[in-house]
Design a protein around this motif. Structure first.
Motif, PDB file in Angstrom:
ATOM      1  N   ALA A   1      -1.299   4.286   7.735  1.00  0.00           N
ATOM      2  CA  ALA A   1      -1.035   5.032   9.238  1.00  0.00           C
ATOM      3  C   ALA A   1       0.467   4.734   9.534  1.00  0.00           C
ATOM      4  O   ALA A   1       0.708   3.689   9.971  1.00  0.00           O
TER       5      ALA A   1
ATOM      6  N   ASN B   1      -2.532  11.047   0.772  1.00  0.00           N
ATOM      7  CA  ASN B   1      -3.342  11.199   1.867  1.00  0.00           C
ATOM      8  C   ASN B   1      -4.527  12.349   1.879  1.00  0.00           C
ATOM      9  O   ASN B   1      -5.737  12.351   2.377  1.00  0.00           O
TER      10      ASN B   1
ATOM     11  N   MET C   1      -7.770  12.077   0.363  1.00  0.00           N
ATOM     12  CA  MET C   1      -8.468  10.783   0.986  1.00  0.00           C
ATOM     13  C   MET C   1      -8.108   9.476   0.180  1.00  0.00           C
ATOM     14  O   MET C   1      -9.063   8.771  -0.006  1.00  0.00           O
ATOM     15  N   GLY C   2      -6.968   9.172  -0.237  1.00  0.00           N
ATOM     16  CA  GLY C   2      -6.490   8.167  -0.975  1.00  0.00           C
ATOM     17  C   GLY C   2      -6.119   7.056   0.175  1.00  0.00           C
ATOM     18  O   GLY C   2      -6.121   7.247   1.362  1.00  0.00           O
ATOM     19  N   ALA C   3      -5.909   5.927  -0.199  1.00  0.00           N
ATOM     20  CA  ALA C   3      -5.258   4.824   0.682  1.00  0.00           C
ATOM     21  C   ALA C   3      -3.659   4.886   1.181  1.00  0.00           C
ATOM     22  O   ALA C   3      -2.948   5.090   0.188  1.00  0.00           O
ATOM     23  N   ILE C   4      -3.603   5.031   2.298  1.00  0.00           N
ATOM     24  CA  ILE C   4      -2.121   5.079   3.036  1.00  0.00           C
ATOM     25  C   ILE C   4      -1.984   4.225   3.976  1.00  0.00           C
ATOM     26  O   ILE C   4      -3.195   3.521   4.362  1.00  0.00           O
TER      27      ILE C   4
ATOM     28  N   MET D   1      -5.658   2.592   5.519  1.00  0.00           N
ATOM     29  CA  MET D   1      -6.795   3.419   5.776  1.00  0.00           C
ATOM     30  C   MET D   1      -6.916   4.416   4.927  1.00  0.00           C
ATOM     31  O   MET D   1      -5.988   4.768   3.982  1.00  0.00           O
ATOM     32  N   ILE D   2      -8.146   5.100   4.949  1.00  0.00           N
ATOM     33  CA  ILE D   2      -8.315   6.184   4.112  1.00  0.00           C
ATOM     34  C   ILE D   2      -7.813   7.532   4.832  1.00  0.00           C
ATOM     35  O   ILE D   2      -8.239   7.506   6.078  1.00  0.00           O
ATOM     36  N   GLY D   3      -6.935   8.358   4.037  1.00  0.00           N
ATOM     37  CA  GLY D   3      -6.833   9.759   4.788  1.00  0.00           C
ATOM     38  C   GLY D   3      -7.842  10.588   5.127  1.00  0.00           C
ATOM     39  O   GLY D   3      -8.816  10.207   4.774  1.00  0.00           O
ATOM     40  N   PRO D   4      -7.652  11.709   5.327  1.00  0.00           N
ATOM     41  CA  PRO D   4      -6.294  12.324   5.732  1.00  0.00           C
ATOM     42  C   PRO D   4      -5.757  12.011   7.188  1.00  0.00           C
ATOM     43  O   PRO D   4      -4.666  12.415   7.362  1.00  0.00           O
TER      44      PRO D   4
ATOM     45  N   ILE E   1       0.719  -1.320   0.099  1.00  0.00           N
ATOM     46  CA  ILE E   1       0.028  -0.004   0.063  1.00  0.00           C
ATOM     47  C   ILE E   1       0.775   1.197  -0.128  1.00  0.00           C
ATOM     48  O   ILE E   1       0.508   2.203  -0.730  1.00  0.00           O
TER      49      ILE E   1
END
Lengths: 303, 212
Positions: free
Chosen positions: A113, A105, A108-111, B1-4, A49
């Motif tokens: 944490a 991020n 609102m994309g997939a990252i 997960m989806i950000g931010p 990811i």
């Protein structure tokens, strides 16, 4: 818990002649009642990811809802191709990948944490740039993520990884410490050198406030993720060269916790102070949400 | 997960999903009250989208979170979002009030960072548990022996109690047991517990396996 402090973690690794990542894997096996293959597979998924986010940031034409974020990773990548970057190719690659990840991020994309979404660029930026340079294997990178995780676990348990609790030092600061340990291990450093790298990186980030403009994880978060990769990599270099942190790593973490506790609410992810309440910061908040930032900063000052 | 944000987006989504699972239905009407840092920065972090996404049953890595407000409107869920300046013990706090027919449930959740979520109150009872745990909420009348009977029934099904909290509104009135257990709880346990004397309502919460 096999360890609750960095000192215990280093002792365990040294006594058993293992890497920090091995100890973390044992800790996770005990905590998750899972088997080793499943845990390694999960970490490989996280790594993937991270890679996909960097790829997206470098190839797609991203723009966040506010219009503030997107496109800067590509600018850096183009600049880096000229080989004229003052910080050199490795650090500039780390900056580029950190920005690519945090831009994804912000959209609102997939990252992943690491330890938080707001700090998600530091670890991938560091391990991919250093990993490319050292020609590390996927296995090495996965181990580096476990090492980063061990450091994050200790910080989360003894201080905080939340900007609302401890300011940005808790988020991007923690990420820099985690990344410093990860790249020290990638480069063949000992567990003790990993701990020194963490201490040096954290000390450079102490007191950093969380002051996001308009409450967005964009300004200053994106570029702060990038500069934190340089802090992490240079801290690792110092530790690898044999420099030691005079203040032991656990005491640095303790100091970080105390600093976070004494930080005013205005500087802990409320957008009520710092950069968020600058003239430009307030204008951006008004443009994005049609309302001014929450009231100012500093009850004790007259301005 | 989806950000931010892991605390303001992912953790918020888990608070919403926890509320949804405790309510055990799609609510008709929802009131969301945000406190502290959530109240100040929710628009920038998509905290509202995330909590509503959770209420729709989405996990923290579900890309549909971005459209959660539109989706909930299409489903006819009446959602009101408010902010409060009231002091809370944690800066990332949200209260969610869910209604369907006569059924009303109120949960207070916090997001301590890194994408974690905890419930810190339910229906006015102060009890704390994390989203990544299996637990029972047993609403009952405050009478002697109720706790022993419940513990006995769980023991007879070979369910080990890992952690337990009890709270009550006042002596002899409404009370709540929060019981954390090691393994997922089968539905038949709730049905058996509900048949015991002085038990009002039983809620089962089995850990949501969060991917990221």
């Amino acid at each position: 818990m096999l360890f609750t402090t960095i000192a215990q973690l280093v002792d365990l690794a040294e006594t058993n002649k293992k890497k920090i990542s091995d100890i973390m894997l044992e800790q996770e096996l005990a905590a998750n009642k899972s088997d080793q293959d499943a845990l390694l597979y999960r970490m490989a998924t996280h790594l993937k990811i991270m890679q996909q986010a960097v790829e997206r940031g470098l190839t797609e034409n991203l723009k966040s809802r506010s219009g503030l974020a997107g496109g800067e990773a590509r600018l850096l990548a183009t600049y880096n191709q000229k080989n004229t970057a003052l910080a050199g190719n490795l650090i500039t690659t780390a900056l580029t990948m950190a920005i690519a990840t945090t831009e994804v991020n912000a959209c609102m994309g997939a990252i992943v944490a690491a330890p938080t979404a707001g700090a998600c660029g530091v670890i991938p930026g560091c391990i991919f740039a250093v990993g490319d340079h050292l020609e590390s294997t996927e296995e090495d990178l996965i181990a580096a993520l476990f090492t980063a995780g061990a450091i994050g676990l200790v910080i989360a348990n003894n201080a905080s990884i939340s900007g609302a609790e401890g300011g940005c030092q808790a988020e991007i600061g923690s990420a820099a410490g985690m990344a410093a340990a990860a790249v020290t291990q990638l480069s063949g450093g000992s567990p003790r050198q990993c701990a020194d790298a963490v201490a040096i990186a954290l000390k450079s980030m102490l007191g950093l406030v969380c002051d996001p403009v308009a409450g967005l994880v964009e300004v200053p978060c994106i570029k702060r993720n990038a500069t934190a990769t340089a802090t992490a990599i240079t801290s690792a270099d110092m530790a690898l060269a044999g420099l030691e942190s005079i203040i032991p790593c656990d005491e640095v973490i303790e100091a970080m916790n105390r600093i976070g506790c004494s930080m005013p609410v205005a500087l802990r992810e409320t957008s009520m102070g710092g950069l968020a309440t600058t003239k430009t910061g307030k204008q951006i908040a008004e443009r994005v949400f049609g309302k001014p930032s929450p009231e100012s900063d500093c009850a004790s000052c007259s301005h | 997960m989806i950000g931010p944000s892991s605390s303001h987006t992912a953790g918020a989504a888990k608070i919403g999903l926890m509320a949804r699972n405790i309510f055990n239905a799609q609510p008709e009407k929802v009131e969301i009250i945000l406190y502290g840092s959530f109240a100040k920065t929710y628009q920038g972090h998509g905290t509202d989208l995330a909590i509503i996404g959770g209420l729709l049953g989405y996990q923290a890595d579900d890309r549909r979170i971005v459209d959660a407000i539109n989706t909930s409107a299409k489903l006819g869920i009446d959602i009101a979002i408010a902010t409060s300046a009231e002091e809370t013990s944690h800066p990332n706090t949200a209260k969610i009030i869910m209604k369907k027919d006569e059924h009303i449930f109120e949960m207070v959740g916090i997001s301590p960072g890194g994408g974690k979520a905890e419930m810190v109150a339910v229906n006015g009872f102060k009890v704390t548990t994390a989203a990544d745990s299996n637990f029972l909420l047993i609403f009952h009348n405050d009478r002697s022996g109720v706790i022993a009977t419940v513990a006995g029934l769980l023991a007879s099904h070979d369910i080990n109690i890992g952690h337990m909290e009890v709270a009550r509104k006042s002596k002899g009135s409404d009370a709540l047991m929060l019981i954390q257990v090691d393994q997922p709880i089968p539905k038949k346990i709730a049905l058996a517990l509900e048949k015991l004397p002085h038990i009002q309502n039983v809620v089962i919460f089995n850990e949501v396996i969060f991917n990221k």
